[in-house]
Design an enzyme around this catalytic site. Structure first.
Site, PDB file in Angstrom:
ATOM      1  N   LYS A  49       0.860  -1.329   0.026  1.00 30.13           N
ATOM      2  CA  LYS A  49       0.129   0.004   0.076  1.00 30.13           C
ATOM      3  C   LYS A  49       0.883   1.444   0.093  1.00 30.13           C
ATOM      4  O   LYS A  49       0.644   2.210  -0.749  1.00 30.13           O
ATOM      5  CB  LYS A  49      -0.889   0.111   1.184  1.00 30.13           C
ATOM      6  CG  LYS A  49      -1.627   1.168   1.411  1.00 30.13           C
ATOM      7  CD  LYS A  49      -2.602   1.368   2.741  1.00 30.13           C
ATOM      8  CE  LYS A  49      -1.825   1.524   3.953  1.00 30.13           C
ATOM      9  NZ  LYS A  49      -1.486   3.208   4.308  1.00 30.13           N
TER      10      LYS A  49
ATOM     11  N   ASP B 170      -4.968  13.028  12.280  1.00 33.44           N
ATOM     12  CA  ASP B 170      -5.903  11.888  11.805  1.00 33.44           C
ATOM     13  C   ASP B 170      -5.933  10.741  12.832  1.00 33.44           C
ATOM     14  O   ASP B 170      -5.631  11.257  13.985  1.00 33.44           O
ATOM     15  CB  ASP B 170      -5.399  10.897  10.594  1.00 33.44           C
ATOM     16  CG  ASP B 170      -4.181  10.505  10.724  1.00 33.44           C
ATOM     17  OD1 ASP B 170      -3.367  10.648  11.757  1.00 33.44           O
ATOM     18  OD2 ASP B 170      -3.544   9.735   9.687  1.00 33.44           O
TER      19      ASP B 170
END
Ligand code: EPU
Length: 420
Positions: free
Chosen positions: A22, A116
Site C-alpha cells: 500500500k 488523523d
C-alpha cells in the site's frame, strides 16, 4: 457501520499470498502525474486507499482503470493541480501530490491535511524542503496554495527526522527540478527504494534510494513506465502474526522476508519458529508466546505499523513486555479496546507495559485505525467466544479481502455490512 466478526479458537494453518505494498503503490500512482501518457502499474491491491488515490488522480484529469491488480493511469498534458479537502481528509497520503504538481505545473492547490487517527501529523518538513527548492506557500481558506516562479531548483535539504512522506514529496519534486537535490537524513524504507526504482524506470536520475542520502539530478521530462510494486511487508507480517497468535503454522508467499528482519527477530524471541526463503516466510507459533520488549523506529528498526499486531500477541504471552512507540502520539488508542477483551496493559506517555494474561474473551470492540483494527481481529482469533470489530472500513483501507484470506487459513471470520 461494517464489522469483522471473529469466533476465536481455530488454529490457523496453510499458505496465504500477499499483494503489492500500500505505502509504495499510493506514491507510485502519484508519480504518474510527473509525465503525460499511459502508465502501467502491476501487483496493485484492491484496497480502499488505492480507490481513494484513483479519485485523487481523476480529480487532476487523469483516467484511471484498475482490473485484476493491474492499474492504468492516463495522465493529460495539463493536469488540474488540485487535491480537494473531501479526498485529502479521507486519505492524508494525498499530500504527496504537492511536490509533483509543483514540479509539473508550477502551482498546486492541496487541502491542508489535519491530524488523523494516529495524531497531529504535521507536514512542515515537506513544506520547508519544497521552499528550499523555490516554492512559496500560503494558506487560503484551509487550502495550501503553492507556487514556483519558473522551475524548482535543486537544493540540499536536511530532514530533522527520516520522514517517509517528506522524503517522497521531495523526491517527487526533485526529479523535474533544475540541478541537483540532496536529501540528507532521508527515510530508508523499502517502499521508498521501490519508488526510486519506479522513477528511474520513468527516466529520473537518482542515486542512494533506500539510504540516508538520496541524490537526484533533475531532468527536463519523464515518460510513463511499466512497474511492478514490491510486496506489502505489513500485510505479510500481519498474516504471520495471525498464525502465531493461534499457535498455528502459516506460510506467506509473494513477500520479502528481508523487509521484516527486526519484526521476525522479535517474533523469534517471543518463541515463534521462523522459516524464510526467497519470496516466502513461515511462522509457527508456540502454545503460549514469551514476553519481549521492543521500540518502534524508522526502517530498519521495528515498524510502527506492526506494533499493534505484536501487542495483541504479547497480550497473551507469559511474562511482562515493555514497548515504546516512537513514531505516533496516538498509536495506543486501541489499548482500551484490547483491555475490554481482558488484556492487562498500562500506558504511560509513549510506553506500554503488557502483563500477559492466559486468555482473552471476545466482545464488541472498535477499530481506531488500519493496523490496530487488524490487531483486534488477531486478538479475536485467540479469544474465547465472539469478537466483533466495528469500524472495519479502517481495515479495508490497507488489506484486500482480509477476512477471505484469514478464512482460507481456517479462521472462523466474516465481514458484515450494517453491523449494529
Ligand atoms: N512528522 C512531522 N513533520 C513532518 C512530517 C512528519 O512531525 O513534516 C512526524 C509525523 O507526525 C510522525 C513522524 O514524523 O510522528 C513520522 O512520519 P512520516 O512522515 O515518516 O510518516 P508518513 O509518511 O506520514 C508513512 C506511512 C505510514 C507509516 C509511516 C512511518 C504512508 C501512506 N503512510 O506515513 O503508514 O506509519 O510512514 O513508517 O506511506 C499505515 O500504513 O498504516 C500507515 C500509517
Amino acid at each position: 457501520m461494517s464489522a469483522i466478526v471473529v469466533e476465536g479458537g481455530s488454529r490457523l494453518a496453510g499458505t496465504v499470498g500477499v499483494l503489492g505494498a500500500k505505502n509504495a503503490v499510493l506514491k507510485e500512482m502519484v508519480a504518474s502525474l510527473l509525465a503525460p501518457g499511459r502508465h502501467h502499474i502491476t501487483n496493485v491491491p484492491a484496497i480502499l486507499d488505492v480507490e481513494l488515490m484513483c479519485r485523487v488522480l481523476e480529480h487532476t484529469g487523469a483516467k484511471v482503470t484498475l482490473e485484476n491488480h493491474e492499474l492504468w493511469v492516463v495522465v493529460p498534458d495539463e493536469p488540474e493541480p488540485v487535491a480537494p479537502i473531501e479526498l485529502v481528509r479521507q486519505m492524508r497520503a494525498s499530500i504527496v501530490v504537492l511536490g509533483p504538481l509543483l514540479a509539473r505545473c508550477g502551482v498546486a492547490r492541496v487541502a491542508l491535511p489535519g491530524g488523523d487517527d494516529l495524531g497531529a501529523r504535521p507536514i512542515e518538513w515537506h513544506l520547508g524542503g519544497l521552499e528550499q527548492m523555490g516554492a512559496e506557500f500560503e494558506l487560503v481558506h484551509g487550502e495550501l496554495v503553492g507556487r514556483v516562479h519558473g522551475r524548482l531548483k535543486g537544493a540540499e535539504v536536511e530532514l530533522p527526522f527520516p520522514s517517509v512522506g517528506a522524503t517522497e514529496n521531495l523526491l517527487l519534486a526533485a526529479v523535474l527540478a533544475e540541478g541537483e537535490t540532496r536529501i540528507v537524513n532521508a527515510a530508508r524504507e523499502p517502499e521508498i527504494e521501490d519508488l526510486v526504482s519506479h522513477l528511474g524506470e520513468m527516466g529520473a536520475e537518482i542515486s542512494g534510494g533506500g539510504t540516508s542520502l538520496v541524490t537526484v539530478r533533475g531532468v527536463e521530462s519523464l515518460s510513463p513506465a511499466d512497474h511492478r510494486v514490491i510486496p506489502d511487508r505489513l500485510e505479510a507480517g500481519t498474516y504471520a502474526v495471525a498464525g502465531a497468535i493461534t499457535g498455528g503454522d502459516v506460510t506467506v508467499t509473494g513477500c520479502r522476508p528481508e523487509h521484516l528482519r527486526m519484526e521476525l527477530r522479535k517474533l523469534e524471541e517471543a518463541g515463534c519458529e521462523v522459516g524464510r526463503g526467497d519470496g516466502w516466510l513461515r511462522l509457527a507459533g508456540p502454545e503460549r508466546p514469551r514476553a519481549v520488549d521492543f521500540a518502534t523506529l524508522p526502517f530498519p528498526g521495528f515498524h510502527t505499523d506492526m506494533h499493534p499486531q505484536l501487542v495483541a500477541l504479547l497480550a497473551v504471552a507469559s511474562g511482562t513486555s515493555v514497548i515504546t512507540e516512537n513514531l505516533y502520539d496516538a498509536r495506543f488508542r486501541y489499548v482500551g479496546e484490547l483491555a475490554r477483551m481482558g488484556a492487562d496493559i498500562t500506558v504511560e506517555a509513549q510506553h506500554a507495559v503488557i502483563r500477559g494474561v492466559e486468555t482473552l474473551s471476545g466482545c464488541p470492540v472498535l477499530a481506531p485505525d488500519i493496523r490496530a483494527g487488524a490487531a483486534l481481529v488477531l486478538a479475536g482469533l485467540r479469544a474465547e467466544g465472539v469478537t466483533e470489530v466495528g469500524d472495519a472500513a479502517h481495515i479495508d483501507r490497507g488489506y484486500e479481502d482480509f477476512t477471505g484470506r484469514l478464512a482460507s487459513l481456517g479462521a472462523r471470520v466474516e465481514h458484515v455490512e450494517d453491523a449494529s
